[in-house]
Design an enzyme around this catalytic site. Structure first.
Site, mmCIF file in Angstrom:
data_model
loop_
_atom_site.group_PDB
_atom_site.id
_atom_site.type_symbol
_atom_site.label_atom_id
_atom_site.label_comp_id
_atom_site.label_asym_id
_atom_site.label_seq_id
_atom_site.Cartn_x
_atom_site.Cartn_y
_atom_site.Cartn_z
ATOM 1 N N THR A 121 0.592 -0.664 0.226
ATOM 2 C CA THR A 121 -0.225 0.177 0.203
ATOM 3 C C THR A 121 1.327 1.120 -0.569
ATOM 4 O O THR A 121 1.918 1.454 0.417
ATOM 5 C CB THR A 121 -0.991 0.060 1.102
ATOM 6 N N TYR A 145 -1.362 -0.630 10.820
ATOM 7 C CA TYR A 145 -1.497 -1.003 9.356
ATOM 8 C C TYR A 145 -0.849 -1.027 8.389
ATOM 9 O O TYR A 145 -0.313 -1.846 7.910
ATOM 10 C CB TYR A 145 -2.910 -0.175 8.696
#
Ligand code: UDP
Length: 327
Positions: A121, A145
């Site tokens: 990401t 995350y």
């Protein structure tokens, strides 16, 4: 056969369709905690799919998959993805994302499987020092995350050096849209993403769409993101798999469009595409949002041979038609 973890989820399922339509046989491993059995059933109509309900945190369950099927490569989507939840419950994120991936990788080592494409990401970059973000931008994720994703990138490099596992890390920017034939689409519960949240306000009478932050240092005060179409995203995974087959070397690519759109621009485009006036409310900033994120995509174009083709309007149209099909 190709193993896809997390193929009952949003990006994984669109990727599975693309691989099936190109004639690949799939083994899907998913615990269905956030994914949907209805999605798996759609995939089964398209091509040859063996579905195993299992959890990566259980080493034996994933290892059995490698013992049962002749797996050639792995496309690894499975993982928790909510930023806010990761701040409140980091243990859940480290245990699932990190330990789950280690179980997967150790099973690959044990069973001689050497190719993996990993869902990373742009959240690993953290607050941008410059834009567009290229792959060499410093990495400083702002939440657990993002840290799990960066840790996994590093683990993959160590597993390459030690065990010869070759990996492609795809750093996703914002993913949008649905299957153009509307067999599947974005289906998160709860939904936190921008485009489906705006669209849901069209269908749910009492729902008001909230813009988080109108005082950012951008041309209209709202955050700018890079929205890449989910079918284009699926194609990037097939390219990454072929790259591993052809070159047998590890690499990292940003997957975005190199274009930024503000939250207000996206909102106006949804009103335009749907022809509806949507109730909107201005709200304070959401914690942890960077003002501007968009990708430098030169490396993906030059080395992976991939470029996004579908524009934001197409993504909004398919997302809208998919949501409509559920009402
Ligand atoms: N956003 C918003 N309202 C929403 C959801 C998102 O204003 O209901 C904004 C959010 O603050 C961010 C952008 O839209 O600036 C994209 O958010 P999303 O959660 O879709 O993706 P992220 O960029 O956080 O991965």
């Amino acid at each position: 056969m190709i193993l896809i973890t997390g193929a009952a989820g949003y990006i994984g399922s669109h990727c599975a369709i693309h691989f099936l339509e190109k004639g690949n046989e799939l083994v899907i491993f998913d615990n269905l905690e956030n994914g949907h059995i209805e999605t798996i059933n759609e995939l089964k109509k398209i091509g040859k799919v063996s579905f195993i309900k299992g959890d990566l945190r259980n080493k034996e369950e994933i290892n059995n998959v490698f013992k049962t099927f002749k797996i050639e490569a792995v496309i690894h989507f499975a993982g928790y993805i909510q930023v806010e939840e990761s701040v409140k419950d980091p243990s859940k994120y480290y245990r699932n994302n990190i330990i789950g991936t280690l179980n997967l990788l150790d099973s690959m080592v044990e069973n001689g499987v050497k190719k993996i494409v990993f869902s990373s990401t742009c959240a690993i970059y953290g607050e941008p020092k410059y834009t567009p973000l290229d792959e060499n931008h410093p990495k400083n994720p702002l939440n657990p995350y993002g840290r799990t994703k960066l840790m996994i990138e590093n683990i993959l490099d160590d597993y390459d050096r030690a065990y010869g596992i070759k990996s492609i890390k795809l750093r996703y920017f914002n993913v949008a849209g649905a299957d153009s034939r509307l067999r599947i689409g974005e289906w998160h519960e709860p939904e936190t993403h921008l485009i489906p949240n705006i669209i849901k306000s069209v269908f749910e009478k009492d729902r008001v769409f909230k813009i988080y932050g109108t005082d950012y240092d951008t041309f209209d005060g709202t955050c700018i993101r890079d929205y890449v179409n989910v079918e284009d995203m699926a194609k990037a995974h097939l390219r990454a798999y072929l790259y591993l087959k052809e070159k047998s070397e590890s690499n990292i690519f940003n997957i975005g469009t190199a274009k930024g759109n503000s939250v207000k621009e996206v909102f106006e485009m949804v009103e335009h595409v749907t022809g509806k006036e949507i109730k909107v409310e201005m709200n304070p900033r959401r914690a942890g949002d960077a003002a501007i994120l968009y990708a430098d995509t030169k490396k993906a174009k030059n080395e992976l041979g991939w470029q996004g083709e579908k524009d934001l309007e197409t993504s909004i149209k398919t997302a809208y038609l998919w949501e409509k099909s559920k009402h």
